[in-house]
Each structure stands twice: as C-alpha cells, then as structure tokens.
Design an enzyme around this catalytic site. Structure first.
Site, PDB file in Angstrom:
ATOM      1  N   GLY A 108      92.150   5.223  33.537  1.00 47.14           N
ATOM      2  CA  GLY A 108      91.287   6.114  34.274  1.00 47.14           C
ATOM      3  C   GLY A 108      91.437   7.485  34.045  1.00 47.14           C
ATOM      4  O   GLY A 108      91.204   8.496  34.980  1.00 47.14           O
ATOM      5  N   LEU A 109      91.875   7.809  32.774  1.00 47.31           N
ATOM      6  CA  LEU A 109      91.998   9.085  32.426  1.00 47.31           C
ATOM      7  C   LEU A 109      90.583   9.847  31.461  1.00 47.31           C
ATOM      8  O   LEU A 109      90.886  10.467  30.551  1.00 47.31           O
ATOM      9  CB  LEU A 109      93.038   9.280  31.311  1.00 47.31           C
ATOM     10  CG  LEU A 109      94.508   8.887  32.004  1.00 47.31           C
ATOM     11  CD1 LEU A 109      95.662   8.718  30.900  1.00 47.31           C
ATOM     12  CD2 LEU A 109      94.807  10.121  32.891  1.00 47.31           C
ATOM     13  N   GLY A 110      89.518   9.121  32.149  1.00 44.27           N
ATOM     14  CA  GLY A 110      88.245  10.059  31.657  1.00 44.27           C
ATOM     15  C   GLY A 110      87.614   9.363  30.294  1.00 44.27           C
ATOM     16  O   GLY A 110      86.720   9.983  29.798  1.00 44.27           O
ATOM     17  N   SER A 112      84.854   7.619  30.457  1.00 45.03           N
ATOM     18  CA  SER A 112      83.305   7.418  30.896  1.00 45.03           C
ATOM     19  C   SER A 112      82.772   8.980  30.312  1.00 45.03           C
ATOM     20  O   SER A 112      81.708   8.976  29.602  1.00 45.03           O
ATOM     21  CB  SER A 112      83.062   6.871  32.028  1.00 45.03           C
ATOM     22  OG  SER A 112      83.423   5.843  32.450  1.00 45.03           O
ATOM     23  N   ALA A 114      84.448  10.919  28.304  1.00 44.97           N
ATOM     24  CA  ALA A 114      84.563  11.125  26.793  1.00 44.97           C
ATOM     25  C   ALA A 114      83.639  10.299  26.043  1.00 44.97           C
ATOM     26  O   ALA A 114      83.235  10.886  25.164  1.00 44.97           O
ATOM     27  CB  ALA A 114      86.111  10.600  26.556  1.00 44.97           C
ATOM     28  N   ASP A 155      85.400  16.433  34.152  1.00 47.34           N
ATOM     29  CA  ASP A 155      85.933  15.724  32.938  1.00 47.34           C
ATOM     30  C   ASP A 155      85.054  15.868  31.688  1.00 47.34           C
ATOM     31  O   ASP A 155      85.607  15.830  30.490  1.00 47.34           O
ATOM     32  CB  ASP A 155      85.836  14.197  33.249  1.00 47.34           C
ATOM     33  CG  ASP A 155      84.727  13.669  34.225  1.00 47.34           C
ATOM     34  OD1 ASP A 155      83.808  14.593  34.306  1.00 47.34           O
ATOM     35  OD2 ASP A 155      84.575  12.410  34.757  1.00 47.34           O
TER      36      ASP A 155
HETATM   37  O1  PMV Z   1      88.864   9.401  39.369  1.00 48.46           O
HETATM   38  P1  PMV Z   1      88.684  10.413  38.520  1.00 48.46           P
HETATM   39  O2  PMV Z   1      89.966  10.428  37.304  1.00 48.46           O
HETATM   40  O3  PMV Z   1      87.476  10.321  37.511  1.00 48.46           O
HETATM   41  O4  PMV Z   1      88.434  11.949  39.170  1.00 48.46           O
HETATM   42  C1  PMV Z   1      87.549  12.050  39.991  1.00 48.46           C
HETATM   43  C2  PMV Z   1      87.755  13.545  40.550  1.00 48.46           C
HETATM   44  C3  PMV Z   1      86.857  13.656  41.756  1.00 48.46           C
HETATM   45  O5  PMV Z   1      87.182  15.190  41.816  1.00 48.46           O
HETATM   46  C4  PMV Z   1      87.337  13.011  42.951  1.00 48.46           C
HETATM   47  C5  PMV Z   1      85.610  13.768  41.478  1.00 48.46           C
HETATM   48  C6  PMV Z   1      84.883  14.681  40.519  1.00 48.46           C
HETATM   49  O6  PMV Z   1      84.060  14.398  39.864  1.00 48.46           O
HETATM   50  O7  PMV Z   1      85.365  15.955  40.640  1.00 48.46           O
END
Ligand code: PMV
Length: 323
Positions: A108-110, A112, A114, A155
């Site tokens: 879950g570290l980004g 998509s 990336a 992200d």
């Molecule tokens: O779940 P992640 O790691 O993609 O983070 C989402 C972060 C949020 O603030 C909840 C959503 C966003 O797009 O900022």
C-alpha cells in the site's frame, strides 16, 4: 526501436491523511519501492499493455486507439488512463507498447500512483510532449482521478518531485521540505480492502457530523503545520507527540484497525517517540518514530506484530532513461 523507461518511487504518508482530501495540507515522503514503465512507439493503431501479472499468465491487454480510456479494466486502469490522457495531448495518434514492472507486494505504499507517474514520464519522452514537472503532475493526477475517482494527489506529487513534500489538495501547494533526517520505521499490518472504501467512510462520517469532523480536519491541519517545523528542526520529542495526536484523530475518523493499533502500541512500548497509521487506514502500513538507540527493539516489536518494511526514505522522484 527506441524505448523509453521511467522508474518512479512509492510514498509514505507522514501526517495529514484524509484531512488532505478536504483542503488541508499533508506531509509525505518517498520510499525506495520502484515501479517502472517502458514505452515503445509502434506502427499500429492500438496500445498494448503488459504488467507483471498479465505476463505471468501469458496475456497482454490491447486497446484500439479509438477506444482508449473508454472502459478501464481494473488490472490496467491507471496505465490506460494515463495513456489516454497523454495521447490527447499528442499532435498525431501513436501506437504504443507499454510494459510495466514492479514488486509483487507493494504494502500500500503507492504503487498505483508510481505506475501512473512512470508511464506519464516515459510517454512524455516517447511522444515528445515536453511537459514541465508541474504539467506532468496535472496530467498524472487527472489520470489517477479517471482510474480511481477520488484522491488528493499527494502520492502523484511524491512520485514526481521526490524527497519529502508539503502538499495541499490537488497540488495547490507542492513544496520541498528540508528534512535532515527521516528516522522512521515502517510496519505492514496486512492488505486493506481499498483506499476508496475508507475515503468514502470518512466522507459519510463527515456528512453525518459535519461540525465535529471539520474540526478534526482543522486540528489535523494544525498538526501538519507544527510537524513540518519539528521535522525540519529535528525536534523528535515534539514530532512524536504530533504523531500520537494525529493517530488519535485518525482513530476518531474510524480508520484504525486492531492490527494497526497492535503495531502502534507495540512500537510505542518498545520506545518509539510516536507512532501512527500511514495512508487511508483499514490496513496497510503504520510508521513509528525510532531514534537510533531505540531502533533495534522497535524493529523487533514490528516483526512480532506484523512485517517490518525496510526501504530507504526521501529518495528522488521519477527518472527516465532512453535506449
Ligand atoms: O491509502 P493510501 O496510502 O493510498 O493513502 C490515502 C490517503 C488519503 O488521504 C486517505 C487519500 C488521499 O488521496 O489523500
């Protein structure tokens, strides 16, 4: 045939998740978990996409240029969305082959964002769009919204600009933060259902309790302001307090889980100056503030309660190579 390969890092949200969807700032840093995209212009009138999962099954996903972006398939949605957006800017239609690569488990570290950024940067070079960093952000962010519907874009900014960033919703502010050290350890609690579900859950909570939830967002925004200064000055005691306060407010928003809480309490008990979940919640990662002398017991606590994710932090943003 010339190929254009771009490699983009993942992200770790440090402070401000959820509130950043509602106009407040956040602090994010990059992680050395890289996703790449290789773009090869072709003489066809289609875009052919492969991903590690598709290649493992001996499959490719091919879309005619005329249909590109019309019906995004879950497995290739982000890549197809950015290809459609980029080709709208091209002077003439281009057939393309896009091959993406990345780690099997991305915590879950980004991954998509990336993969969207890597594909955007490779396309920018391959079809000669000559986009600035900012224009690349706007393009990649619109593609992420096409594929995922919602999101602040933090992200996407991390994958493009790299390092540690102060970010405001939709990129209204993207500023480098001069963090001399990033003494954080990452714990993975297991996969979550989807970011979208937790973003929607917070939205519904806000609809039912607008005044209270807006105040929580304001308080989180205030934490982010102070956290930036504490991070820049290496004021770890203060930063730890702010992490714990931010965590309490995320819990109030209903996005904490027993597995995350276990990791958070275990690392605090092992000497972390602060600990909080990172990202949308509901699973994925937490982050603990671990100064050198407490690092070994904190790592041990993470290994016992979940998975220790050891990756470099604050790495540079997307890079393109041409062959
Ligand atoms: O779940 P992640 O790691 O993609 O983070 C989402 C972060 C949020 O603030 C909840 C959503 C966003 O797009 O900022």
């Amino acid at each position: 045939m010339t190929t254009y390969t771009a490699s983009a890092p993942g992200k770790l949200m440090l402070f401000g998740e959820h509130a950043v969807v509602y106009g407040r700032p956040c602090l994010v840093t990059t992680v050395g978990l890289y996703v790449s995209a290789t773009v090869t212009p072709t003489q066809t009138s289609a875009v052919t996409i492969t991903t590690p999962a598709l290649r493992a099954r001996g499959e490719v996903h091919t879309v005619a240029l005329a249909d590109l972006g019309r019906q995004l398939q879950p497995e290739t949605a982000f890549v197809e969305a950015i290809a459609a957006r980029a080709l709208q800017l091209a002077e003439q239609p281009h057939g393309l082959r896009i091959d993406t690569d990345g780690p099997q488990l991305s915590y879950g570290l980004g991954s998509s964002s990336a993969v969207t950024v890597a594909t955007a940067a490779a396309l920018n070079a391959a079809i000669g769009l000559a986009l600035s960093q900012r224009a690349l952000f706007d393009l990649a962010y619109s593609a992420v919204l096409d594929a995922q519907g919602k999101g602040s874009g933090f992200d996407v900014a991390a994958a493009i600009y790299g390092g540690t960033l102060w970010f405001e919703t939709g990129g209204t502010a993207i500023e480098p933060v001069d963090a001399p050290e990033l003494p954080f350890r990452i714990g993975y609690s297991g996969a979550k259902v989807s970011t979208r579900r937790f973003v929607d859950g917070v939205e519904q909570l806000r609809e039912r309790n607008p005044l209270i939830v807006e105040r929580i967002f304001d308080t989180i925004g205030g934490i982010v302001v102070q956290a930036r200064t504490a991070l820049e000055q290496g004021d770890w005691g203060k930063l730890g307090d702010l992490m714990d306060l931010n965590q309490g407010l995320l819990d109030a928003l209903g996005v904490n889980t027993p597995a995350l809480a276990q990791l958070i309490f275990a690392t605090r008990n092992a000497g972390a100056l602060g600990a909080k979940l990172s990202g949308a919640g509901g699973g994925d990662c937490m982050v603990a503030l671990a100064l050198d002398e407490q690092r070994t017991p904190i790592d041990g606590a993470i290994r016992q309660a979940g998975t220790l994710v050891e990756l470099p932090l604050g790495v540079p943003g997307v890079r393109v190579t041409v062959r």
